[in-house]
Design a protein around this motif. Structure first.
Motif: not given
Lengths: 315, 418
Positions: A70-71, A274, B76, B80, B98, B101-102, B104, B376-377, B379, B414
């Motif tokens: 999703l990222r 993630r 999220v 989503a 993050e 990047g998504a 949102w 964004p990665a 996490s 990722s």
């Protein structure tokens, strides 16, 4: 009702004349009509099941074949079995599989032995049976998260009423707490099902064995155990399937710290943590395959026993 | 994804119409999703902004769970699913890249960005910025200080090593050095602060997905991880280090077992409420350094306010975000909720000084703090840190550095399982 592959029809049921047509046309029509209405009756349930289980399972399979994070929405695309390769080549997958099997294996073994013990004791109980049954069901009725917290507190120094050791700070003592919680919760379920199974073993059989000079161990091994074998297998299957998917207890108590992460927690981390839907779905599908494989193996290996159980229920 | 794009276009096209409808038919409702705050400061601030909007909008406070990880998961899931009831998002400082990047978050346009950036401390502003754009507006900030029992450690030395030496000389049961070593984001924050204090970091070029890679200069990284390994093996760490979060550290201080801890100022508020006898004996100092003579880089926490891409009312939402983080409201959050401000001037307000007797040190620490890398990665990187370096007592600095580098590179791609 006799079925193909089953034993010969017991005396008393009407054998079908050799060479005769299976029933007169009117009966056949009626039977077909009944079959059709049966299909109509179960259709809503079947459709609902398809919508809420088959669809998500198939969707997860489809997601597991994609790079879908999703990222990084721009990178989405079909990648074949890449996610499975990434999962199976990662040491963490095998560590987590090991942790899952340790928890499931030990917990189920203890549940069976303890559950059997309780069932054998309860069988002899004369007074207060109902009260004992109800009390026995309490741990099973308590929400897993609540039970997990209770055991977590018991294993935390300063909060504990048990000991001053930091049980959740090391791997094997953490396993001990998780397994204790699982055992505490599920043993009553095992005990009650086995108790129901024991009720089907005729008392006279045991008495006869005793009169014939069989020892307690012999009576257990050769009369009781064969009598409840089918029930035992079903309980075992339920418990194994449930334990392979162990999530909430570990999530609450350690969140996977100290090498206690299980496969379902691993899938959750990839999905909810993630946002990597592809990888997470691959882990989920593998976990599903593990459960389905276990169940199928069981059904194949113990086919005869399970059929016997089904027959018993029909009676 | 044509369907996604079509949906987004539809939302964008419909947004002004819906705003217009709202303006005609009374105030629009803005859902503000933010972690629980027990003092009621957020609710009061939301109410004041609603009143100040003169009927343009009404902010509805939607409380998320207490823990940051749980908040992120709840958000999220909604985002989503393109939940249109989410208008304003309370973002932990580490989520900006993050969520941006998504897709949102709506970026702040240049005019608005300039207006809300004025007077904001540099560290907090950096946490709301990603790839040169402002994605949120800093609301509250946070950093850790060293807290110590004056009666046991009269003059705390400035480095981790010497602090551990000092604690080891104290009688058993009084010398615990409480640190957050549980397997969660707080542990990553500790590791990141140690690395920054030693002059290196976790990720180089975090904002460019094509160039982002593990940083970890070997010498400094080993020095930083040496602190983890030494403390974890020392008796002063206490037996619960590997499961300790802020709650456990705070309990150790309030129960009297700990002589030293690193913690956010909420510890001081907790002591004032629950252990007033202890308050007079509680001293504070700058977060410990790794290298003697090189000032520490404390961890940087806090909350930014972003506007959701799926909001039906982006215009009012931006205005509301600007209102929520105004100087007056940051002062209210500080005085009532104990939340450190992001606007520099608020630290000089007498009421804020009274709430934080250590206000000057706090502002100085926030200015010196090291934001965690804006990738964004993040996490994934954090998960990799927790997997390689947990439990703390297992850390072997020389061996952990190359392993951590490999796992962080995997995380940034990722594509590997973590």
């Amino acid at each position: 009702m006799s079925r193909p592959g089953g034993p010969p029809a017991p005396a008393g049921t009407r054998p079908r004349p050799i060479g005769a047509a299976p029933g007169r046309p009117a009966t056949r029509r009626r039977r077909r009509r009944r079959a059709r209405s049966a299909w109509w009756l179960i259709a809503p349930a079947v459709l609902t099941m398809l919508a809420v289980t088959a669809y998500p399972v198939l969707y997860a399979c489809w997601l597991s074949l994609q790079r879908y994070d999703l990222r990084f929405p721009d990178q989405r695309g079909f990648v074949g079995l890449d996610n499975y390769a990434a999962v199976l080549s990662a040491p963490v997958f095998w560590t987590d599989l090991g942790a899952t099997l340790v928890i499931a294996g030990i917990a189920v073994a203890i549940q069976l032995v303890a559950g059997f013990g309780i069932a054998l004791t309860l069988r002899r109980a004369v007074v207060g049976r109902r009260a004992v049954h109800a009390a026995l069901l309490l741990p099973y009725g308590i929400i897993t998260v609540v039970a997990a917290f209770a055991w977590q507190y018991a294993a935390t120094p300063d909060l504990s009423f048990v000991s001053d050791r930091a049980w959740l700070a090391e791997r094997w003592s953490s396993f001990a707490v998780v397994i204790a919680t699982e055992v505490w919760k599920a043993t009553p379920f095992v005990a009650l099902l086995l108790l129901a199974g024991l009720a089907a073993v005729p008392e006279e059989l045991l008495e006869t064995a005793e009169v014939d000079g069989a020892s307690a161990w012999q009576r257990f091994r050769q009369v009781l155990l064969p009598g409840i074998r089918p029930v035992l297998l079903v309980v075992l299957l339920y418990r194994i399937l449930d334990s392979i998917r162990v999530f909430d207890t570990v999530f609450v108590q350690t969140d996977g710290a100290n090498g206690t992460e299980t496969l379902s927690l691993l899938a959750y981390d990839q999905l909810a943590g993630r946002l990597n839907l592809g990888l997470g779905s691959a882990v989920s599908v593998l976990l599903f395959a593990l459960s389905a494989g276990t169940a199928l193996t069981f059904l194949l290996v113990f086919r005869a026993d399970l059929r016997q159980l089904a027959r018993r229920e029909e009676r | 994804m044509p369907r996604f794009r079509a949906a987004l276009l539809a939302v964008l096209a419909a947004a002004p119409l819906l705003v217009a409808c709202g303006e005609d038919g009374g105030p629009v409702t803005l859902g503000w999703y933010v972690g629980q705050e027990s003092s009621g400061a957020y609710r009061e601030i939301a109410r004041r902004c609603t009143d100040a909007s003169a009927g343009r909008y009404a902010i509805r406070l939607e409380q998320l769970p207490r823990s940051a990880d749980a908040q992120r998961e709840a958000l999220v899931r909604r985002l989503a699913a393109r939940d249109r009831t989410v208008d304003l998002i309370g973002l932990d400082v580490i989520w900006t890249a993050e969520f941006a990047g998504a897709g949102w978050l709506r970026p702040w346009d240049a005019e608005r960005a300039t207006a809300v950036s004025r007077g904001v401390l540099a560290g907090p502003l950096a946490t709301a910025t990603y790839r040169g754009r402002l994605w949120a507006v800093p609301f509250t900030s946070n950093t850790q200080l060293l807290w110590y029992r004056k009666s046991r450690v009269p003059a705390p030395p400035p480095t981790w090593d010497r602090l551990i030496d000092t604690a080891e000389l104290l009688p058993a049961g009084q010398g615990t050095f409480a640190v957050q070593g549980g397997r969660y984001e707080g542990y990553t924050a500790w590791v990141a602060a140690l690395l920054a204090s030693a002059g290196t970091g976790l990720v180089a070029d975090p904002e460019d997905p094509d160039r982002a890679r593990a940083d970890l200069a070997p010498g400094p990284a080993a020095r930083a991880l040496g602190v983890v390994s030494r403390l974890a093996r020392s008796p002063v760490a206490g037996s619960g280090l590997s499961v300790a979060t802020e709650t456990e550290s705070s309990d150790l201080v309030l129960s009297g077992a700990a002589a030293l801890t690193v913690a956010y100022p909420t510890l001081y508020a907790a002591a004032r409420a629950d252990a007033p006898d202890l308050l007079a004996d509680l001293g504070w100092a700058r977060y410990p350094a790794v290298l003697a003579g090189v000032p520490s880089r404390p961890p940087l926490g806090g909350l930014n306010l972003g506007v959701s891409s799926y909001s039906r009312h982006p215009g009012p939402a931006f205005d509301a975000a600007a209102c929520l983080r105004s100087a007056a409201h940051q002062q209210l959050a500080a005085v009532r909720g104990g939340l450190p401000p992001t606007l520099e001037l608020v630290y000089d307000v007498p009421a804020v000084r009274a709430q934080f007797p250590f206000a000057v040190l706090l502002r100085e620490s926030i200015a010196a703090a090291a934001p965690r890398p804006a990738t964004p990665a993040w996490s994934d990187v954090s998960l990799a840190v927790q997997q390689v370096l947990h439990p703390p007592a297992s850390v072997d600095p020389e061996r952990a550095v190359p392993e951590l580098r490999r796992r962080i590179d995997d995380a940034l791609a990722s594509q590997a399982l973590l």
